[in-house]
Design a protein around this motif. Structure first.
Motif, PDB file in Angstrom:
ATOM      1  N   VAL A 186       0.831  -1.201   0.000  1.00  0.00           N
ATOM      2  CA  VAL A 186       0.000   0.000   0.000  1.00  0.00           C
ATOM      3  C   VAL A 186       0.868   1.254   0.000  1.00  0.00           C
ATOM      4  O   VAL A 186       0.641   2.198  -0.767  1.00  0.00           O
ATOM      5  N   ALA A 187       1.881   1.285   0.867  1.00  0.00           N
ATOM      6  CA  ALA A 187       2.761   2.456   0.942  1.00  0.00           C
ATOM      7  C   ALA A 187       3.529   2.657  -0.361  1.00  0.00           C
ATOM      8  O   ALA A 187       3.653   3.786  -0.861  1.00  0.00           O
ATOM      9  N   ASP A 188       4.048   1.569  -0.924  1.00  0.00           N
ATOM     10  CA  ASP A 188       4.805   1.672  -2.182  1.00  0.00           C
ATOM     11  C   ASP A 188       3.902   2.117  -3.330  1.00  0.00           C
ATOM     12  O   ASP A 188       4.318   2.889  -4.200  1.00  0.00           O
ATOM     13  N   THR A 189       2.671   1.632  -3.334  1.00  0.00           N
ATOM     14  CA  THR A 189       1.729   2.018  -4.383  1.00  0.00           C
ATOM     15  C   THR A 189       1.427   3.502  -4.319  1.00  0.00           C
ATOM     16  O   THR A 189       1.448   4.209  -5.343  1.00  0.00           O
ATOM     17  N   ALA A 190       1.134   4.003  -3.115  1.00  0.00           N
ATOM     18  CA  ALA A 190       0.838   5.428  -2.960  1.00  0.00           C
ATOM     19  C   ALA A 190       2.020   6.286  -3.394  1.00  0.00           C
ATOM     20  O   ALA A 190       1.849   7.352  -3.995  1.00  0.00           O
ATOM     21  N   GLU A 191       3.229   5.825  -3.102  1.00  0.00           N
ATOM     22  CA  GLU A 191       4.420   6.579  -3.489  1.00  0.00           C
ATOM     23  C   GLU A 191       4.584   6.617  -5.006  1.00  0.00           C
ATOM     24  O   GLU A 191       4.794   7.686  -5.599  1.00  0.00           O
ATOM     25  N   LEU A 192       4.475   5.464  -5.669  1.00  0.00           N
ATOM     26  CA  LEU A 192       4.732   5.403  -7.110  1.00  0.00           C
ATOM     27  C   LEU A 192       3.651   6.101  -7.921  1.00  0.00           C
ATOM     28  O   LEU A 192       3.956   6.772  -8.912  1.00  0.00           O
ATOM     29  N   VAL A 193       2.383   5.963  -7.528  1.00  0.00           N
ATOM     30  CA  VAL A 193       1.308   6.612  -8.268  1.00  0.00           C
ATOM     31  C   VAL A 193       1.445   8.131  -8.194  1.00  0.00           C
ATOM     32  O   VAL A 193       1.097   8.850  -9.122  1.00  0.00           O
ATOM     33  N   GLY A 194       1.997   8.637  -7.085  1.00  0.00           N
ATOM     34  CA  GLY A 194       2.142  10.077  -6.919  1.00  0.00           C
ATOM     35  C   GLY A 194       3.403  10.660  -7.515  1.00  0.00           C
ATOM     36  O   GLY A 194       3.558  11.887  -7.566  1.00  0.00           O
ATOM     37  N   LYS A 195       4.317   9.810  -7.981  1.00  0.00           N
ATOM     38  CA  LYS A 195       5.566  10.318  -8.544  1.00  0.00           C
ATOM     39  C   LYS A 195       5.415  10.632 -10.030  1.00  0.00           C
ATOM     40  O   LYS A 195       4.662   9.979 -10.746  1.00  0.00           O
ATOM     41  N   PHE A 196       6.153  11.648 -10.476  1.00  0.00           N
ATOM     42  CA  PHE A 196       6.161  11.986 -11.894  1.00  0.00           C
ATOM     43  C   PHE A 196       7.122  11.054 -12.624  1.00  0.00           C
ATOM     44  O   PHE A 196       8.311  11.010 -12.327  1.00  0.00           O
ATOM     45  N   ASN A 197       6.568  10.305 -13.560  1.00  0.00           N
ATOM     46  CA  ASN A 197       7.361   9.415 -14.400  1.00  0.00           C
ATOM     47  C   ASN A 197       7.549  10.097 -15.744  1.00  0.00           C
ATOM     48  O   ASN A 197       6.592  10.318 -16.490  1.00  0.00           O
ATOM     49  N   ILE A 198       8.784  10.439 -16.077  1.00  0.00           N
ATOM     50  CA  ILE A 198       9.039  11.208 -17.286  1.00  0.00           C
ATOM     51  C   ILE A 198       8.534  10.496 -18.539  1.00  0.00           C
ATOM     52  O   ILE A 198       8.137  11.139 -19.518  1.00  0.00           O
ATOM     53  N   SER A 199       8.473   9.167 -18.506  1.00  0.00           N
ATOM     54  CA  SER A 199       7.981   8.412 -19.665  1.00  0.00           C
ATOM     55  C   SER A 199       6.500   8.636 -19.913  1.00  0.00           C
ATOM     56  O   SER A 199       6.006   8.382 -21.016  1.00  0.00           O
ATOM     57  N   ASP A 200       5.758   9.096 -18.912  1.00  0.00           N
ATOM     58  CA  ASP A 200       4.340   9.391 -19.090  1.00  0.00           C
ATOM     59  C   ASP A 200       4.117  10.719 -19.808  1.00  0.00           C
ATOM     60  O   ASP A 200       3.018  10.970 -20.305  1.00  0.00           O
TER      61      ASP A 200
END
Length: 508
Positions: free
Chosen positions: A202-216
């Motif tokens: 859960v913690a890792d998911t919240a972190e990754l979904v909120g991060k800016f991924n330059i590939s997006d």
């Protein structure tokens, strides 16, 4: 030589087209800083983008236009502008942002509720969520579960008297236990290793979904994993999938045996409701196993991380503002006394505690940015907003707007009691205080979150003194990146029972 020349031509063409497009639309779009070719304004963002958006809005105004790579974005930083987008033009901004690598991977291809496109599937899932898990009837039904988890939480902290305790972890355990039991009837005592694994997911998911991924944001980089997102996403997805497959398999076997013997497991949790729909031959909306897992991922992330970080920020502010903490203790002692633990039914009689929670949500909203995307073009506040424009409502900045909040950087719960301000609510009707969002895509778990945050923060105030080790007795207030607003460093302090004798030992 051919490849470098081809690459140079490609870059030059993109730069030229970008500059021409922006010049042609400059008079129609909101203002904003000059961007760079290809990356647009990505270079202006930090791991906490809501802070950078706020700085840019101070210079360019309440509605600004940015390009994050090739993605056009509008950032809104005032309550008045937020109301225009979320209420007046709500039908144009009811979609979540277009596909991102993290969301697609973790929601089984957008089969969830939070990020599903606005339409029949989303409407069905929202109705299901509100009626079967988060409606008033279900919240009342699961009151004994929440009460038991609060008592277990108090017991765990009490058992660590005199030890340094990571309260960030304790709040996460508490929230996860409540949501897991309401969703899947899973308690941490049943399998502590698995429970710890789920909290980490859960913690890792919240972190990754909120991060800016330059590939997006830069289209020709979509095939590259420059930041290592894909590798981490695959691991997280696999970890969650393994746990959920086991839970679903065990529940299906239990349901099969109950059907054969005429037995029952008592009232249904969310997993039972979802499996009922899955097994229904003529459902209103067909669900498969991936839909079930995606929906449960939503509930776990939205219901666990947000409540936990809110309680942790509230505790941090109380430690740093001892006057407020003492006033809260006086109110709780006066209303509850010292012979029983605070209950959810007591919250209505604790107006200062309610004000503390509102002030915490104003300064530290669990969701600092509301994400939407325009499904069609719209003219908002005199600006032309094209279709497929990503919208960011900066809730964090709105909560610190001096136009609506006197001394906005001061933690002062009294502002919600003085001058008739007690009626100022957090449920999306007052646009200068929208920690749960507003409109049709407002967080459906607001009622549950408020109950969990109020009663458990009150229990910590009532039952313990908190001694911060090292420094001057204060805790730092730095933020970390994520779709929620986690603290950069968890609160580590020593709990000391403030009541003697401790009145709740009979509960344990």
């Amino acid at each position: 030589m051919a490849f470098p020349i081809l690459l140079l031509c490609l870059v030059s063409t993109i730069m030229f087209a970008s500059i021409v497009w922006r010049k042609q639309n400059k008079t129609l779009l909101p203002p904003g800083p000059i961007g760079l070719p290809i990356i647009g304004h990505l270079h202006l963002l930090s791991p906490t983008p809501h802070q950078e958006f706020h700085k840019i809005s101070i210079r360019y105004g309440p509605i600004i236009h940015l390009f994050l790579g090739s993605v056009p974005c509008v950032v809104v930083s005032t309550a008045e502008a937020a109301k225009e987008f979320l209420k007046t033009h709500e039908t144009s901004f009811s979609n979540r942002p277009a596909k991102t690598v993290a969301v697609e991977a973790l929601t089984y291809g957008f089969q969830d509720f939070l990020f599903a496109p606005y339409g029949p599937y989303w409407k069905f899932m929202k109705k299901l969520c509100m009626s079967e898990l988060l409606g008033g009837h279900m919240l009342d039904l699961f009151l004994p579960v929440r009460r038991q988890e609060t008592h277990r939480f108090v017991k765990r902290v009490h058992q660590k008297t005199g030890e340094a305790v990571n309260f960030g972890g304790e709040f996460m355990t508490l929230s996860n236990n409540i949501v897991s039991r309401m969703t899947m009837s899973q308690a941490s005592s049943e399998n502590e290793n698995e429970d710890e694994e789920m909290r980490k997911v859960v913690a890792d998911t919240a972190e990754l979904v909120g991060k800016f991924n330059i590939s997006d944001f830069i289209w020709f980089l979509k095939s590259f994993d420059l930041q290592g997102f894909n590798k981490r996403l695959k691991k997280i997805h696999h970890r969650f999938d393994v746990v959920m497959d086991r839970i679903i398999k065990e529940r299906e076997e239990e349901r099969r045996k109950n059907k054969e013997t005429g037995g029952t497991r008592g009232f249904k949790d969310m997993l039972d409701v979802l499996l009922d729909i899955y097994e229904d031959e003529n459902p209103e909306m067909k669900l498969d196993k991936d839909s079930i897992k995606a929906f449960i991922m939503d509930i776990l992330v939205a219901g666990t991380d947000t409540s936990a970080v809110t309680m942790e920020w509230g505790m941090a502010e109380l430690i740093n503002n001892p006057r407020v903490l003492e006033k809260a203790r006086e109110e709780i002692d006066s209303v509850i006394g010292k012979s029983r633990i605070v209950e959810e039914s007591d919250i209505i009689n604790l107006p200062y505690l309610q004000a503390i929670v509102k002030e915490t949500m104003r300064m530290h909203p669990a969701g600092p940015l509301i994400f939407r995307e325009s499904s069609r073009g719209a003219v908002v506040c005199g600006y032309n907003i094209p279709a497929k424009t990503r919208l960011f409502i900066n809730v964090w900045a709105i909560g610190r707007d001096p136009k609506h909040w006197e001394s906005p950087l001061e933690f002062r719960p009294e502002r919600f009691i003085e001058n008739g301000a007690s009626g100022l609510d957090v449920r999306g009707q007052h646009y200068h205080l929208i920690p749960f969002g507003s409109g049709r895509r407002m967080c459906p778990g607001a009622s549950l979150a408020l109950q969990v945050v109020h009663v458990n923060l009150a229990a910590m105030i009532q039952c313990f003194q908190w001694k911060v080790e090292g420094g001057n007795g204060m805790v730092e207030m730095q933020e970390k990146s994520g779709i929620t607003l986690p603290r950069a460093n968890p609160i580590i302090c020593v709990p000391i029972p403030r009541l003697n004798p401790f009145p709740f030992m009979s509960l344990f």
